[in-house]
Design a protein around this motif. Structure first.
Motif, PDB file in Angstrom:
ATOM      1  N   LEU A 170      22.210 -31.802  19.269  1.00 48.95           N
ATOM      2  CA  LEU A 170      22.426 -31.322  17.904  1.00 48.95           C
ATOM      3  C   LEU A 170      23.176 -30.000  17.899  1.00 48.95           C
ATOM      4  N   GLN A 171      22.808 -29.104  18.810  1.00 48.22           N
ATOM      5  CA  GLN A 171      23.489 -27.808  18.868  1.00 48.22           C
ATOM      6  C   GLN A 171      24.940 -27.982  19.307  1.00 48.22           C
ATOM      7  N   ASN A 172      25.188 -28.866  20.289  1.00 46.41           N
ATOM      8  CA  ASN A 172      26.565 -29.134  20.715  1.00 46.41           C
ATOM      9  C   ASN A 172      27.398 -29.622  19.534  1.00 46.41           C
ATOM     10  N   LEU A 173      26.814 -30.521  18.744  1.00 48.24           N
ATOM     11  CA  LEU A 173      27.541 -31.085  17.607  1.00 48.24           C
ATOM     12  C   LEU A 173      27.842 -30.002  16.574  1.00 48.24           C
ATOM     13  N   ALA A 174      26.864 -29.166  16.301  1.00 47.66           N
ATOM     14  CA  ALA A 174      27.081 -28.066  15.352  1.00 47.66           C
ATOM     15  C   ALA A 174      28.194 -27.145  15.840  1.00 47.66           C
ATOM     16  N   ASP A 175      28.185 -26.855  17.139  1.00 49.28           N
ATOM     17  CA  ASP A 175      29.223 -25.985  17.714  1.00 49.28           C
ATOM     18  C   ASP A 175      30.602 -26.621  17.591  1.00 49.28           C
ATOM     19  N   ARG A 176      30.684 -27.934  17.894  1.00 48.91           N
ATOM     20  CA  ARG A 176      31.975 -28.627  17.827  1.00 48.91           C
ATOM     21  C   ARG A 176      32.509 -28.671  16.387  1.00 48.91           C
ATOM     22  N   LEU A 177      31.605 -28.655  15.434  1.00 49.95           N
ATOM     23  CA  LEU A 177      32.010 -28.669  14.033  1.00 49.95           C
ATOM     24  C   LEU A 177      32.381 -27.280  13.523  1.00 49.95           C
ATOM     25  N   GLY A 178      32.366 -26.309  14.429  1.00 49.46           N
ATOM     26  CA  GLY A 178      32.722 -24.942  14.041  1.00 49.46           C
ATOM     27  C   GLY A 178      31.639 -24.260  13.226  1.00 49.46           C
ATOM     28  N   ASN A 179      30.405 -24.784  13.374  1.00 53.07           N
ATOM     29  CA  ASN A 179      29.250 -24.233  12.667  1.00 53.07           C
ATOM     30  C   ASN A 179      29.425 -24.208  11.146  1.00 53.07           C
ATOM     31  N   VAL A 180      30.215 -25.174  10.623  1.00 51.78           N
ATOM     32  CA  VAL A 180      30.291 -25.332   9.166  1.00 51.78           C
ATOM     33  C   VAL A 180      28.999 -25.964   8.651  1.00 51.78           C
ATOM     34  N   VAL A 181      28.234 -26.515   9.574  1.00 52.13           N
ATOM     35  CA  VAL A 181      26.918 -27.051   9.245  1.00 52.13           C
ATOM     36  C   VAL A 181      25.976 -26.653  10.382  1.00 52.13           C
ATOM     37  N   THR A 182      24.756 -26.315  10.049  1.00 46.25           N
ATOM     38  CA  THR A 182      23.821 -25.829  11.063  1.00 46.25           C
ATOM     39  C   THR A 182      23.146 -26.977  11.813  1.00 46.25           C
ATOM     40  N   LYS A 183      22.585 -26.636  12.945  1.00 51.86           N
ATOM     41  CA  LYS A 183      21.800 -27.609  13.716  1.00 51.86           C
ATOM     42  C   LYS A 183      20.652 -28.154  12.865  1.00 51.86           C
ATOM     43  N   GLN A 184      20.043 -27.273  12.052  1.00 52.62           N
ATOM     44  CA  GLN A 184      18.920 -27.690  11.217  1.00 52.62           C
ATOM     45  C   GLN A 184      19.357 -28.714  10.160  1.00 52.62           C
ATOM     46  N   SER A 185      20.555 -28.505   9.598  1.00 53.19           N
ATOM     47  CA  SER A 185      21.054 -29.462   8.599  1.00 53.19           C
ATOM     48  C   SER A 185      21.362 -30.806   9.242  1.00 53.19           C
ATOM     49  N   LEU A 186      21.957 -30.756  10.430  1.00 55.33           N
ATOM     50  CA  LEU A 186      22.242 -31.997  11.158  1.00 55.33           C
ATOM     51  C   LEU A 186      20.957 -32.749  11.444  1.00 55.33           C
ATOM     52  N   ASN A 187      19.914 -32.014  11.797  1.00 59.21           N
ATOM     53  CA  ASN A 187      18.620 -32.633  12.060  1.00 59.21           C
ATOM     54  C   ASN A 187      18.082 -33.316  10.809  1.00 59.21           C
ATOM     55  N   LYS A 188      18.324 -32.711   9.643  1.00 60.02           N
ATOM     56  CA  LYS A 188      17.869 -33.325   8.386  1.00 60.02           C
ATOM     57  C   LYS A 188      18.661 -34.592   8.074  1.00 60.02           C
ATOM     58  N   TYR A 189      19.959 -34.598   8.433  1.00 54.70           N
ATOM     59  CA  TYR A 189      20.752 -35.819   8.269  1.00 54.70           C
ATOM     60  C   TYR A 189      20.171 -36.937   9.127  1.00 54.70           C
ATOM     61  N   GLU A 190      19.778 -36.587  10.339  1.00 48.94           N
ATOM     62  CA  GLU A 190      19.255 -37.600  11.265  1.00 48.94           C
ATOM     63  C   GLU A 190      17.851 -38.056  10.893  1.00 48.94           C
ATOM     64  N   GLN A 191      17.180 -37.265  10.087  1.00 47.35           N
ATOM     65  CA  GLN A 191      15.860 -37.676   9.602  1.00 47.35           C
ATOM     66  C   GLN A 191      15.948 -38.405   8.261  1.00 47.35           C
ATOM     67  N   GLY A 192      17.173 -38.519   7.717  1.00 48.63           N
ATOM     68  CA  GLY A 192      17.341 -39.194   6.430  1.00 48.63           C
ATOM     69  C   GLY A 192      16.935 -38.352   5.252  1.00 48.63           C
TER      70      GLY A 192
END
Length: 357
Positions: A20-42
Motif C-alpha cells: 500500500l505504501q509503495n502504491l501511494a508513493d508511486r502515485l506521488g502521494n496524491v492519495v494516502t496509504k490510509q485512503s488506499l486501504n479504505k478503497y481495498e476495504q470497500g
C-alpha cells in the motif's frame, strides 16, 4: 460492486508487487496509504482521475476493476522451484496473484465451452527418498506415457496433452516456475521467457514441477533435499539412463563443448543438467562434477544466452489460446471478451486475428 472493486484493486496491486505504501508513493502521494486501504476495504471509491492513474500504474484496464470473474481460484499445495530468498515476499505474492488471475480466465472459458476433458495425471505409488528411487519413478512414467527411449519433443505440450493446466506469466528472473492445485485440477506456472533465453531451462522447470505433483516424499524431508530429488527426476526423464550411458560411457574426466552441444540439441537438456546426470549415473565422481561446474561458471556459460546450442521446440502453453479462438469461432464470445481472456487490449487482439472464412 464496491466489494468487487475492492477485491480487484487488491489483486491488481499484488500483481504489480506493491505494498500500500509503495502504491501511494508511486502515485506521488496524491492519495494516502490510509485512503488506499479504505478503497481495498470497500469503504471508499476513487474518483475517475485517480481510477485512470491506478489503471496506468498497475498496468490493467479500467474495466479490470469492475469485471467480476465467474470462477474463483484458490491455489493450494504451492511449491516454487526457487522458493528462496531470491524472491521477496511482494514478488512471491505477485507471482501467485498473477497465476490466480490467469487461471480464473482459463477456467471461466472452459465453462463457457462446457469442456470437461479427463486428465491423465501421473501418480507414482512409492515414496521417493533418494536419487535411485527418483530414477525409477522417471522410468515408470516413460513406460506409462509410452515415451520409449526417444527425446521428449515438447515438454509443455506433453503436459497439456495429459491434462495439466499450464500458463506463463511475467515474473522476475529469480522465478522459474511453480506447481499448485486448484480444486481437483493440477496446474503449472512458468515464467514467460525472453527471445534470448534457452528453452532447455523451461523444459527442465516444467518437469521439476511435474515431480512435485507426481512424487511422494518422506515426511519431514528438508526442502533442499526434495528439490534435488525433483532435479534427479527431471534429469532422468529428459535423458533416459540407457541412452545417457550409451552417449557418455564410463569413467571419464573431460567433456568437450561440441560433444555437449550434440547432446543438448538432441535431448533438450542443458550442460549443467548433463553434468548432474553423469554424476547421478556414476559416470563421474563428485570431484570431477565440481570441477566441471567451476569451469562452466568461469566461462560464464550460466549467463543468459551464453550456453552454446539450441533445442528446437517452442515450450509454450497453447491450449488456452486455442480455446479462445475456438470459443470465438463458435460465436460463444465476442472479440472484446476474447481480448479479455487473452489478457490483452482489443486493438492488439484484433491485430492478431486472421479469420479465413
Amino acid at each position: 460492486m464496491e466489494n468487487n472493486f475492492a477485491n480487484r484493486l487488491i489483486s491488481a496491486r499484488k500483481m504489480a508487487g506493491l505494498s500500500l505504501q509503495n502504491l501511494a508513493d508511486r502515485l506521488g502521494n496524491v492519495v494516502t496509504k490510509q485512503s488506499l486501504n479504505k478503497y481495498e476495504q470497500g469503504k471508499m471509491k476513487p474518483d475517475s482521475d485517480l481510477l485512470i492513474s491506478l489503471s496506468n500504474l498497475l498496468n490493467v484496464s479500467v474495466d479490470f476493476f469492475f469485471s467480476e470473474p465467474s470462477v474463483a481460484v484458490e491455489l493450494t499445495n504451492v511449491d516454487f522451484r526457487k522458493m528462496s530468498s531470491r524472491l521477496s515476499k511482494n514478488e512471491q505474492e505477485a507471482v501467485e496473484e498473477k497465476a490466480k488471475e490467469a487461471f480464473e480466465r482459463y477456467f471461466e472459458l472452459e465453462n463457457i465451452l462446457n469442456f470437461k476433458e479427463p486428465a491423465s495425471y501421473f501418480e507414482y505409488p512409492h515414496i521417493v527418498s533418494n536419487a535411485k528411487e527418483a530414477e525409477a519413478a522417471a522410468k515408470v512414467l516413460r513406460e506409462e506415457w509410452n515415451l520409449g527411449y526417444d527425446p521428449i519433443p515438447d515438454v509443455v505440450d506433453m503436459l497439456e496433452d495429459k491434462g495439466y493446466k499450464v500458463v506463463e506469466i511475467e515474473a522476475p528472473n529469480s522465478f522459474d516456475g511453480l506447481k499448485a492445485d486448484t480444486g481437483n485440477q493440477r496446474v503449472v506456472v512458468l515464467r514467460k521467457s525472453s527471445k534470448d533465453e534457452d528453452n532447455v531451462r523451461k523444459r527442465f522447470t516444467a518437469l521439476h514441477e511435474l515431480a512435485h505433483h507426481a512424487l511422494t516424499f518422506p515426511e519431514g524431508i528438508e526442502p533442499k533435499v526434495e528439490e534435488k530429488l525433483c532435479h534427479s527426476f527431471a534429469c532422468a526423464l529428459l535423458y533416459p539412463e540407457d541412452m545417457a550411458r550409451k552417449d557418455l560411457h564410463k569413467e571419464r574426466f573431460h567433456f568437450y563443448q561440441n560433444e555437449l552441444v550434440f547432446i543438448k540439441e538432441r535431448w533438450g537438456i542443458s550442460f549443467s543438467a548433463i553434468f548432474s546426470r553423469a554424476l547421478q549415473l556414476g559416470i563421474i565422481n563428485d570431484y570431477v562434477y565440481k570441477q566441471l561446474n567451476i569451469g562452466y561458471r568461469q566461462r560464464k556459460l550460466h549467463e543468459l544466452g551464453k550456453e552454446p546450442g539450441r533445442y528446437m521446440s517452442k515450450e509454450k502453453p497453447v491450449r488456452f489460446e486455442r480455446l479462445i479462438y475456438l470459443a470465438l469461432g463458435k460465436e460463444l464470445i465476442s472479440v472484446n471478451e476474447a481480448a479479455y481472456f487473452a489478457g490483452t487490449s482489443v486493438w492488439r487482439f484484433r491485430e492478431q486475428m486472421q479469420p479465413l472464412i
